[in-house]
Scaffold this active site. Structure first.
Site, mmCIF file in Angstrom:
data_model
loop_
_atom_site.group_PDB
_atom_site.id
_atom_site.type_symbol
_atom_site.label_atom_id
_atom_site.label_comp_id
_atom_site.label_asym_id
_atom_site.label_seq_id
_atom_site.Cartn_x
_atom_site.Cartn_y
_atom_site.Cartn_z
ATOM 1 N N GLY A 12 34.136 76.184 -1.726
ATOM 2 C CA GLY A 12 35.206 75.926 -0.754
ATOM 3 C C GLY A 12 36.619 76.145 -1.248
ATOM 4 O O GLY A 12 37.575 75.670 -0.630
ATOM 5 N N SER A 13 36.801 76.919 -2.337
ATOM 6 C CA SER A 13 38.178 77.087 -2.826
ATOM 7 C C SER A 13 39.013 77.934 -1.863
ATOM 8 O O SER A 13 40.229 77.718 -1.747
ATOM 9 C CB SER A 13 38.202 77.678 -4.242
ATOM 10 O OG SER A 13 37.920 79.060 -4.221
ATOM 11 N N HIS A 109 35.767 89.043 0.576
ATOM 12 C CA HIS A 109 34.719 89.529 -0.310
ATOM 13 C C HIS A 109 35.342 89.864 -1.671
ATOM 14 O O HIS A 109 36.398 90.496 -1.722
ATOM 15 C CB HIS A 109 34.062 90.780 0.296
ATOM 16 C CG HIS A 109 32.909 91.268 -0.527
ATOM 17 N ND1 HIS A 109 31.693 90.615 -0.535
ATOM 18 C CD2 HIS A 109 32.810 92.295 -1.401
ATOM 19 C CE1 HIS A 109 30.880 91.246 -1.373
ATOM 20 N NE2 HIS A 109 31.533 92.257 -1.907
ATOM 21 N N ASP A 141 32.128 92.791 11.429
ATOM 22 C CA ASP A 141 31.399 93.462 12.508
ATOM 23 C C ASP A 141 29.903 93.244 12.285
ATOM 24 O O ASP A 141 29.521 92.379 11.487
ATOM 25 C CB ASP A 141 31.814 94.945 12.632
ATOM 26 C CG ASP A 141 31.419 95.762 11.414
ATOM 27 O OD1 ASP A 141 30.663 95.247 10.545
ATOM 28 O OD2 ASP A 141 31.847 96.921 11.330
ATOM 29 N N ASP A 145 29.616 93.139 5.183
ATOM 30 C CA ASP A 145 30.814 93.492 4.392
ATOM 31 C C ASP A 145 31.377 94.847 4.826
ATOM 32 O O ASP A 145 31.686 95.703 3.987
ATOM 33 C CB ASP A 145 30.470 93.512 2.886
ATOM 34 C CG ASP A 145 30.034 92.145 2.380
ATOM 35 O OD1 ASP A 145 30.479 91.138 2.948
ATOM 36 O OD2 ASP A 145 29.241 92.097 1.427
HETATM 37 C C1 GAR Z 1 34.391 83.861 -3.021
HETATM 38 O O1 GAR Z 1 34.533 84.570 -4.243
HETATM 39 C C2 GAR Z 1 34.164 84.815 -1.874
HETATM 40 O O2 GAR Z 1 34.895 86.007 -1.980
HETATM 41 C C3 GAR Z 1 32.685 85.064 -1.995
HETATM 42 O O3 GAR Z 1 32.146 83.814 -2.287
HETATM 43 C C4 GAR Z 1 33.092 83.065 -3.030
HETATM 44 C C5 GAR Z 1 33.278 81.723 -2.367
HETATM 45 O O4 GAR Z 1 34.112 80.900 -3.130
HETATM 46 N N1 GAR Z 1 32.150 85.619 -0.792
HETATM 47 C C6 GAR Z 1 31.218 86.574 -0.756
HETATM 48 O O5 GAR Z 1 30.698 87.039 -1.754
HETATM 49 C C7 GAR Z 1 30.845 87.053 0.632
HETATM 50 N N2 GAR Z 1 30.092 88.265 0.579
HETATM 51 P P1 GAR Z 1 34.750 79.609 -2.503
HETATM 52 O O6 GAR Z 1 33.595 78.807 -1.888
HETATM 53 O O7 GAR Z 1 35.367 78.884 -3.659
HETATM 54 O O8 GAR Z 1 35.759 80.007 -1.471
#
Ligand code: GAR
Length: 205
Positions: A12-13, A109, A141, A145
């Site tokens: 959740g950052s 992403h 969409d 990704d």
């Molecule tokens: C982030 O690095 C985000 O870009 C990635 O998951 C992580 C979530 O971190 N998302 C993907 O890979 C989607 N394909 P977070 O929970 O700390 O925001």
């Protein structure tokens, strides 16, 4: 006031970065109306509760994709959400869900798309030996990704990097990129031609 809905599955950052940007006035005239996790044990949903956001778990386990998506969409609509931000939401969305919020779903992403879609993008990029990676915020969409790109930020790979240090520097840029992208979309001053999102200048009407 524009209502944002956050979907997450993990740490959740990115959600926290968006919340902090709103609180600091970097995303004006907006609020997070609801945070939804498909995973009951996502640390991000615990943070949302602690910060007194409307926080819901709509568990996806064992449910057909569209059935789950219908529950999530109903909740987003109930909360008056006009912009859906995927923030580490590790579940594919059904075409039905995507059609409920046309050009109103954003994803972040951790790579420079179209390179390294899918899971563990930072590890994929590091293992491939790229010298530059980064992050992408794009419209969602029906393909993974894939939608039109809103903001990208590049990160140089250093000789002394490992997957972890690279991912950490990409994450710093993710937090900046998401705020930028949300402002672009909420301002609405853009057009999409083919796959290209272009900012509308005063002269271009
Ligand atoms: C982030 O690095 C985000 O870009 C990635 O998951 C992580 C979530 O971190 N998302 C993907 O890979 C989607 N394909 P977070 O929970 O700390 O925001």
């Amino acid at each position: 006031m524009r209502n944002i809905g956050i979907l997450l599955s993990g740490r959740g950052s990115n959600f926290v970065a968006i919340a902090d940007s709103i609180a600091a006035g970097r995303i004006p005239d907006a609020r997070i109306a609801v945070v939804i996790s498909n995973k009951p044990d996502a640390p991000g949903i615990a943070v949302a509760c602690k910060r007194s956001f409307e926080a819901l778990v709509i568990a996806s386990k064992g449910k057909a994709r569209e059935d789950h998506d219908r529950e999530v969409a109903a909740s987003l609509k109930q909360h008056g959400v006009e912009l859906v931000c995927l923030a580490g939401y590790m579940r594919l969305l059904s075409p039905w869900f995507v059609q409920q919020f046309p050009r109103r779903i954003l994803n972040i992403h951790p790579s420079l798309l179209p390179a390294f879609p899918g899971l563990e993008a930072q590890e994929q990029a590091f293992a491939y030996g790229v010298k530059i990676s980064g992050c992408t915020v794009h419209f969602v969409d029906e393909e993974l990704d894939h939608g039109a790109i809103i903001v990208q930020k590049a990160v140089h790979v250093r000789d002394d990097d490992n997957e972890r240090t690279l991912a950490a520097r990409i994450l710093e840029q993710e937090h900046l990129a998401y705020t930028e992208a949300i402002n672009v979309v909420l301002d609405g001053k853009f057009e999409i031609v083919g796959r290209r999102m272009k900012l509308r200048t005063q002269n271009s009407g």
